[in-house]
Motif scaffolding. Structure first.
Motif, short mmCIF file in Angstrom:
data_model
loop_
_atom_site.label_atom_id
_atom_site.label_comp_id
_atom_site.label_asym_id
_atom_site.label_seq_id
_atom_site.Cartn_x
_atom_site.Cartn_y
_atom_site.Cartn_z
N GLU A 71 0.84 -1.19 0.00
CA GLU A 71 0.00 0.00 0.00
C GLU A 71 0.87 1.24 0.00
N LYS A 72 1.05 1.87 -1.13
CA LYS A 72 1.87 3.07 -1.23
C LYS A 72 1.15 4.23 -0.55
N GLY A 73 1.80 4.86 0.40
CA GLY A 73 1.27 6.05 1.04
C GLY A 73 0.57 5.83 2.35
N THR A 74 -0.07 4.71 2.57
CA THR A 74 -0.86 4.49 3.78
C THR A 74 -0.01 4.59 5.04
N VAL A 75 1.14 3.92 5.07
CA VAL A 75 1.98 3.90 6.27
C VAL A 75 2.46 5.30 6.60
N GLU A 76 2.95 6.03 5.60
CA GLU A 76 3.46 7.37 5.88
C GLU A 76 2.34 8.31 6.33
N GLU A 77 1.13 8.16 5.78
CA GLU A 77 0.01 9.00 6.21
C GLU A 77 -0.35 8.73 7.67
N ILE A 78 -0.40 7.45 8.05
CA ILE A 78 -0.69 7.08 9.43
C ILE A 78 0.37 7.67 10.36
N PHE A 79 1.65 7.52 10.00
CA PHE A 79 2.73 8.00 10.85
C PHE A 79 2.74 9.52 10.96
N GLU A 80 2.56 10.21 9.85
CA GLU A 80 2.55 11.68 9.89
C GLU A 80 1.43 12.18 10.80
N GLU A 81 0.23 11.62 10.64
CA GLU A 81 -0.90 12.04 11.47
C GLU A 81 -0.63 11.74 12.95
N TRP A 82 -0.12 10.53 13.24
CA TRP A 82 0.17 10.12 14.62
C TRP A 82 1.21 11.07 15.24
N PHE A 83 2.29 11.36 14.50
CA PHE A 83 3.35 12.18 15.06
C PHE A 83 2.86 13.61 15.34
#
Length: 111
Positions: A71-83
């Motif tokens: 899944e391109k993008g999902t992990v980074e979106e989750i991490f950015e929002e969490w951080f």
């Protein structure tokens, strides 16, 4: 055989600097929330490594969470929002993650 194409490495500091002093963070609950969000989005396996980070001549302990996904993008979106949501606790000037061996550094507001 399953082949996962995208590699993410999430850099999570375990301390913050307050008035020039290193202060350890107690973020177990925040980490559990991140793990739960990853799992809710189909990421059911990852690796966690303890490391030492260096930033602006400062040395600090950190966790590196390595995730493989198609899944391109999902992990980074989750991490950015969490951080960004938890930077009131983390108190960082910036955060970083790697996507397929490219480092992304996101500067945060002082506000």
């Amino acid at each position: 055989m399953l082949i996962l194409k995208n590699k993410y490495v999430l850099h999570i500091p375990l301390s913050r600097f307050v008035n020039g002093e290193l202060e350890m963070l107690d973020i177990d609950d925040l980490l559990e929330e991140l793990f739960r969000k990853l799992e809710e989005n189909g990421i059911d396996g990852f690796y966690i490594t303890r490391a030492t980070g260096f930033y602006c001549s400062r040395k600090y302990p950190e966790l590196l969470i390595t995730v493989y996904s198609n899944e391109k993008g999902t992990v980074e979106e989750i991490f950015e929002e969490w951080f960004q949501t938890h930077n009131n606790v983390l108190c960082q000037e910036a955060f970083s993650y790697e996507v397929n061996d490219r480092l992304h550094v996101i500067r945060l507001d002082d506000s």
